[in-house]
Design a protein around this motif. Structure first.
Motif, PDB file in Angstrom:
ATOM      1  N   ILE A   9       0.725  -0.994   0.045  1.00  0.00           N
ATOM      2  CA  ILE A   9      -0.196   0.323  -0.386  1.00  0.00           C
ATOM      3  C   ILE A   9       0.955   1.298   0.113  1.00  0.00           C
ATOM      4  O   ILE A   9       1.475   1.342   0.693  1.00  0.00           O
ATOM      5  CB  ILE A   9      -1.294   0.106   1.385  1.00  0.00           C
ATOM      6  N   ASN A  58      -2.704   5.822  -0.207  1.00  0.00           N
ATOM      7  CA  ASN A  58      -3.298   4.628  -0.133  1.00  0.00           C
ATOM      8  C   ASN A  58      -3.599   3.871  -1.082  1.00  0.00           C
ATOM      9  O   ASN A  58      -4.843   3.470  -1.309  1.00  0.00           O
ATOM     10  CB  ASN A  58      -4.746   5.109   0.674  1.00  0.00           C
ATOM     11  N   ASP A 118       2.769  -0.597   4.582  1.00  0.00           N
ATOM     12  CA  ASP A 118       1.954   0.399   3.727  1.00  0.00           C
ATOM     13  C   ASP A 118       3.549   1.533   3.988  1.00  0.00           C
ATOM     14  O   ASP A 118       3.211   2.416   4.329  1.00  0.00           O
ATOM     15  CB  ASP A 118       0.300   0.708   5.046  1.00  0.00           C
ATOM     16  N   THR A 121      -6.932   2.117  -6.541  1.00  0.00           N
ATOM     17  CA  THR A 121      -7.612   2.836  -5.054  1.00  0.00           C
ATOM     18  C   THR A 121      -8.569   1.053  -4.533  1.00  0.00           C
ATOM     19  O   THR A 121      -8.411   0.581  -5.354  1.00  0.00           O
ATOM     20  CB  THR A 121      -8.649   3.625  -5.224  1.00  0.00           C
ATOM     21  N   ARG A 178      -8.962  -0.647   5.421  1.00  0.00           N
ATOM     22  CA  ARG A 178      -7.621  -0.644   5.327  1.00  0.00           C
ATOM     23  C   ARG A 178      -7.518   0.834   5.149  1.00  0.00           C
ATOM     24  O   ARG A 178      -6.434   1.424   4.601  1.00  0.00           O
ATOM     25  CB  ARG A 178      -6.479  -1.546   5.427  1.00  0.00           C
ATOM     26  N   VAL A 179      -7.970   0.445   3.649  1.00  0.00           N
ATOM     27  CA  VAL A 179      -7.584   1.337   2.347  1.00  0.00           C
ATOM     28  C   VAL A 179      -8.683   1.981   1.840  1.00  0.00           C
ATOM     29  O   VAL A 179      -9.585   2.145   1.996  1.00  0.00           O
ATOM     30  CB  VAL A 179      -7.090   1.519   1.231  1.00  0.00           C
TER      31      VAL A 179
END
Length: 181
Positions: free
Chosen positions: A51, A55, A127, A150, A180-181
């Motif tokens: 990630i 994001n 991330d 995304t 999470r994203v």
């Protein structure tokens, strides 16, 4: 004997390849009858859910000969003999995406096709991506395009079967479930 255990009577090695080994086992079934089992032996594999700071999920697009088409996947690769999965994860991330990370977290592991193969897939997430300096050199026989999406775009790709393999579907569902994203 365990309730459903199949006892191997004989193993015939059919093929020893670079990635997989094929064997046919003759087994005794729990009811006393015999059967043949075609088995793929695989050293295991690792995949990474990368990630970016903005994001986006980093995927790789590559041609998959068994499917006769290109598909979008999370970066992944085969374990080398004696290599720890986290080492493989970092190497594959760098080779396939041009990103490095100092932080990989273990998510889960699962058997990819237990009906005929013993491949165990380890999944990591990060991330904390940093672009590598210089040119990335992957495997000589891999041709890869990096694609960043995304989570909403990735979910749409799953619906359209543009993301269509188990590990990558798992990654998208995992991120969706975690928000999470």
């Amino acid at each position: 004997m365990k309730k459903f255990e199949e006892k191997t009577i004989k193993t015939e090695k059919i093929y020893d390849g670079k990635v997989v080994h094929l064997q046919v086992d003759e087994v005794t079934l729990p009811n006393g009858k015999t059967a043949k089992r075609e088995l793929i032996k695989h050293p295991g594999a690792v995949a990474v859910i990368p990630i970016t700071k903005d994001n986006k999920i980093v995927f790789v697009k590559q041609y998959r000969k068994p499917l006769e088409k290109s598909i979008l996947e999370i970066p992944a690769g085969k374990l080398e003999v004696g290599e720890e999965p986290i080492v493989t994860a970092k190497r594959e991330l760098e080779e396939e995406t041009g990103y490095s990370t100092s932080e990989l977290s273990f998510v889960t592991s699962f058997y990819t096709s237990p009906g005929f193969a013993d491949e165990l897939m380890y999944i990591y997430i990060t991330d904390q991506l940093e672009p590598l300096k210089g040119t990335v050199t992957g495997d000589d026989d891999e041709f890869i395009e990096v694609v960043e999406l995304t989570l909403d775009e990735a979910k749409q790709y799953v619906e359209e079967e543009r993301i269509h393999d188990a590990k990558t579907n798992y990654a998208v569902l995992y991120l969706h479930a975690l928000g999470r994203v």
